[in-house]
Write a protein that holds these residues in place. Sequence first.
Motif, PDB file in Angstrom:
ATOM      1  N   ILE A 188      84.861  50.310 -37.131  1.00 25.42           N
ATOM      2  CA  ILE A 188      83.677  50.803 -37.258  1.00 25.42           C
ATOM      3  C   ILE A 188      82.743  49.983 -37.805  1.00 25.42           C
ATOM      4  N   PRO A 189      81.182  50.380 -37.535  1.00 27.79           N
ATOM      5  CA  PRO A 189      80.179  49.305 -37.902  1.00 27.79           C
ATOM      6  C   PRO A 189      80.246  49.284 -39.558  1.00 27.79           C
ATOM      7  N   LYS A 190      80.151  48.109 -39.913  1.00 28.07           N
ATOM      8  CA  LYS A 190      80.186  47.770 -41.311  1.00 28.07           C
ATOM      9  C   LYS A 190      78.972  48.747 -42.027  1.00 28.07           C
ATOM     10  N   SER A 191      77.772  48.994 -41.463  1.00 25.99           N
ATOM     11  CA  SER A 191      76.683  49.665 -41.987  1.00 25.99           C
ATOM     12  C   SER A 191      77.250  51.152 -42.292  1.00 25.99           C
ATOM     13  N   LEU A 192      78.201  51.596 -41.866  1.00 21.52           N
ATOM     14  CA  LEU A 192      78.548  52.903 -42.063  1.00 21.52           C
ATOM     15  C   LEU A 192      79.385  52.926 -43.470  1.00 21.52           C
ATOM     16  N   ILE A 193      79.753  52.085 -44.106  1.00 23.84           N
ATOM     17  CA  ILE A 193      80.524  51.919 -45.368  1.00 23.84           C
ATOM     18  C   ILE A 193      80.030  50.913 -46.401  1.00 23.84           C
ATOM     19  N   VAL A 194      78.788  50.356 -46.045  1.00 27.26           N
ATOM     20  CA  VAL A 194      78.565  49.138 -46.750  1.00 27.26           C
ATOM     21  C   VAL A 194      78.235  49.515 -48.170  1.00 27.26           C
ATOM     22  N   ASP A 195      77.931  50.708 -48.554  1.00 23.46           N
ATOM     23  CA  ASP A 195      77.239  51.174 -49.848  1.00 23.46           C
ATOM     24  C   ASP A 195      78.349  51.756 -50.621  1.00 23.46           C
ATOM     25  N   ILE A 196      79.663  51.893 -50.032  1.00 19.69           N
ATOM     26  CA  ILE A 196      80.885  52.138 -50.966  1.00 19.69           C
ATOM     27  C   ILE A 196      81.425  51.158 -51.606  1.00 19.69           C
ATOM     28  N   PRO A 197      81.198  51.237 -53.061  1.00 13.54           N
ATOM     29  CA  PRO A 197      81.720  50.223 -54.054  1.00 13.54           C
ATOM     30  C   PRO A 197      83.017  49.571 -53.633  1.00 13.54           C
ATOM     31  N   ALA A 198      83.069  48.255 -53.496  1.00 15.32           N
ATOM     32  CA  ALA A 198      84.268  47.424 -53.136  1.00 15.32           C
ATOM     33  C   ALA A 198      85.017  47.312 -51.691  1.00 15.32           C
ATOM     34  N   MET A 199      84.196  48.070 -50.910  1.00 14.42           N
ATOM     35  CA  MET A 199      84.737  48.214 -49.371  1.00 14.42           C
ATOM     36  C   MET A 199      84.485  46.895 -48.661  1.00 14.42           C
ATOM     37  N   THR A 200      83.620  46.322 -49.018  1.00 12.11           N
ATOM     38  CA  THR A 200      83.266  45.184 -48.306  1.00 12.11           C
ATOM     39  C   THR A 200      83.259  43.690 -49.037  1.00 12.11           C
ATOM     40  N   SER A 201      83.344  43.906 -50.204  1.00 11.80           N
ATOM     41  CA  SER A 201      83.377  42.646 -51.092  1.00 11.80           C
ATOM     42  C   SER A 201      84.873  41.843 -50.839  1.00 11.80           C
ATOM     43  N   SER A 202      85.831  42.419 -50.430  1.00 10.31           N
ATOM     44  CA  SER A 202      87.209  41.607 -50.208  1.00 10.31           C
ATOM     45  C   SER A 202      87.799  42.689 -49.191  1.00 10.31           C
ATOM     46  N   THR A 203      88.944  41.536 -48.855  1.00 11.53           N
ATOM     47  CA  THR A 203      89.874  42.363 -48.032  1.00 11.53           C
ATOM     48  C   THR A 203      90.795  43.066 -49.004  1.00 11.53           C
ATOM     49  N   ALA A 204      91.205  44.232 -48.817  1.00 13.73           N
ATOM     50  CA  ALA A 204      91.904  44.757 -49.797  1.00 13.73           C
ATOM     51  C   ALA A 204      93.253  45.668 -49.407  1.00 13.73           C
ATOM     52  N   TRP A 205      94.161  45.688 -50.036  1.00 14.60           N
ATOM     53  CA  TRP A 205      95.371  46.867 -49.870  1.00 14.60           C
ATOM     54  C   TRP A 205      95.346  47.763 -50.909  1.00 14.60           C
ATOM     55  N   TRP A 206      95.180  49.068 -50.659  1.00 15.32           N
ATOM     56  CA  TRP A 206      95.029  50.290 -51.659  1.00 15.32           C
ATOM     57  C   TRP A 206      96.505  50.800 -51.432  1.00 15.32           C
ATOM     58  N   HIS A 207      97.596  50.703 -52.278  1.00 14.25           N
ATOM     59  CA  HIS A 207      98.940  51.089 -52.207  1.00 14.25           C
ATOM     60  C   HIS A 207      99.152  52.487 -52.855  1.00 14.25           C
ATOM     61  N   GLY A 208      99.584  53.344 -52.035  1.00 13.97           N
ATOM     62  CA  GLY A 208     100.005  54.635 -52.472  1.00 13.97           C
ATOM     63  C   GLY A 208     101.328  54.958 -52.569  1.00 13.97           C
ATOM     64  N   PRO A 209     101.839  56.101 -52.842  1.00 15.44           N
ATOM     65  CA  PRO A 209     103.125  56.829 -53.082  1.00 15.44           C
ATOM     66  C   PRO A 209     103.870  56.583 -51.694  1.00 15.44           C
ATOM     67  N   ALA A 210     103.129  56.762 -50.534  1.00 17.53           N
ATOM     68  CA  ALA A 210     103.961  56.893 -49.445  1.00 17.53           C
ATOM     69  C   ALA A 210     103.243  56.031 -48.363  1.00 17.53           C
ATOM     70  N   GLY A 211     102.523  54.952 -48.519  1.00 18.33           N
ATOM     71  CA  GLY A 211     101.758  54.075 -47.408  1.00 18.33           C
ATOM     72  C   GLY A 211     100.744  53.271 -48.098  1.00 18.33           C
ATOM     73  N   HIS A 212      99.742  53.184 -47.436  1.00 19.84           N
ATOM     74  CA  HIS A 212      98.670  52.182 -47.986  1.00 19.84           C
ATOM     75  C   HIS A 212      97.568  52.377 -47.135  1.00 19.84           C
ATOM     76  N   PHE A 213      96.439  52.087 -47.807  1.00 18.65           N
ATOM     77  CA  PHE A 213      94.955  52.017 -47.081  1.00 18.65           C
ATOM     78  C   PHE A 213      94.598  50.312 -47.117  1.00 18.65           C
ATOM     79  N   TYR A 214      94.006  49.985 -45.845  1.00 14.85           N
ATOM     80  CA  TYR A 214      94.044  48.417 -45.769  1.00 14.85           C
ATOM     81  C   TYR A 214      92.537  48.483 -45.278  1.00 14.85           C
ATOM     82  N   ASN A 215      91.860  47.612 -45.711  1.00 13.00           N
ATOM     83  CA  ASN A 215      90.292  47.196 -45.042  1.00 13.00           C
ATOM     84  C   ASN A 215      89.794  45.915 -45.148  1.00 13.00           C
ATOM     85  N   SER A 216      89.210  45.470 -44.207  1.00 11.79           N
ATOM     86  CA  SER A 216      88.595  44.220 -44.149  1.00 11.79           C
ATOM     87  C   SER A 216      87.339  43.917 -43.120  1.00 11.79           C
ATOM     88  N   LEU A 217      86.517  43.088 -43.364  1.00  8.57           N
ATOM     89  CA  LEU A 217      85.775  42.835 -42.166  1.00  8.57           C
ATOM     90  C   LEU A 217      86.323  42.042 -41.164  1.00  8.57           C
TER      91      LEU A 217
END
Length: 430
Positions: A188-217
């Motif tokens: 999606i366009p970066k502009s849609l989420i640029v204001d969400i803290p920690a979303m665009t500052s680094s590539t990240a894996w958010w590990h959960g109990p049954a999977g994960h959320f991954y984000n990157s530019l």
Amino acid sequence: MASACFPTLRVAIIGGGPGGLSSAIALSKLPNVAVTIYEQARELREIGAGIQIGYNCWKVLELLDAAAAVKGHVQETIVHRNGLNGMSLKEQTFVAVAPQYRGQRVRRTRLQAALIAKVPEGAIKLRKRLVSLINIDEGGAHLVFEDGEEVIADLVIGGDGIRSVVRQSVFPFHAIKFTGRTIWRVIIPKSLIVDIPAMTSSTAWWHGPAGHFYNSLVDDPSETPEAEQMFEIAVHNVVPAATVKEKRFSWGIPATNERVESHFTEYDPRVREALSRVPEGLCKEFSAFAGQRLEKVTAWDKVVLIGDASHPLTGAFGSGAAFAMQDSWILAQAIAHSRSSREPLASALAIFDSIRSPYYHRMYEHLDKQMKTFQDAKVKNPEQTFQESLEVKIKGLGGIDTISWIYQNNIQRVWEDFLSAEESAGICNE
């Protein structure tokens, strides 16, 4: 040159992904080789979102003369977080790697375009779904496509993915099955989420109990204007495979935002907010399939399996494109080498299998060992909490240092090592 004395080698490449395209590039550099890619899609396009390009991938892209056209977001830091509260658990930095070989997250379409530009003109045929592959005892293989076209090829390369028709034809008893893992991908366009803290500052894996959320530019800011930069989201959900009754698809099918978000209601608010901002209709759903290791990745002395077709591992290492392109380049070197010694195609395929089969076997062993670690931890602590299981997972994460034989694999050096070993063996046998 000895190989120039050989009759034209007719090569049928099944599948127009990174493996198929790189096979056409590498083999077309050899004399007396005619390559044709048969792709079942109506148009050659990548589905998914981003793709990982690391040292192992850059090295083979250089050999294919395609590296310069592949550009994306340089990943200097990757953060692993507790997906429920966002707490940082581990940071991996890669600044020590030479700049041209640093990991990048790239739009899949960029890699595809770079490879297509190097494929001989007219070598790609679309709307070609393979329905039959039969060995011809007298020589060659007979291919039949859904539209009725029939082809005779001297060499068939199965680059047709996890549900490979080529693999099923040569190894009919091999089966794959749904693993219980569902993946949703979107950019999606970066502009849609640029204001969400920690979303665009680094590539990240958010590990959960049954999977994960991954984000990157996924874009290089030096060539892509801010307003056009894109952001990748890839989310995984894992359940016992036996509990899933609906039909599953390995390719991308449309998924509603509600279906995706329903699996991440307990995640950190930043994750939930990012998912809520994805425009409806963009998410694609992929179901992960896997199968047992193949003892060989060649058959009939004229068929070679590459990429996911040769090792159905469900993308466990995030280097699927690199593996497929390495396969392609090694195959081309093996054919050229066998020709230089006036050896038949079967000799080249034996060389290829001797290099690549043990490599994939090692991957399966690594995954088995990793799974055993998780299972042993649960046996030792049956009441294991999410936090405790997460600690085991983070401790077992692979990376450049722990599995350098994957991420730091220089395929040209692998080939040079083979030649050295062959020469040494020859000297010893004299």
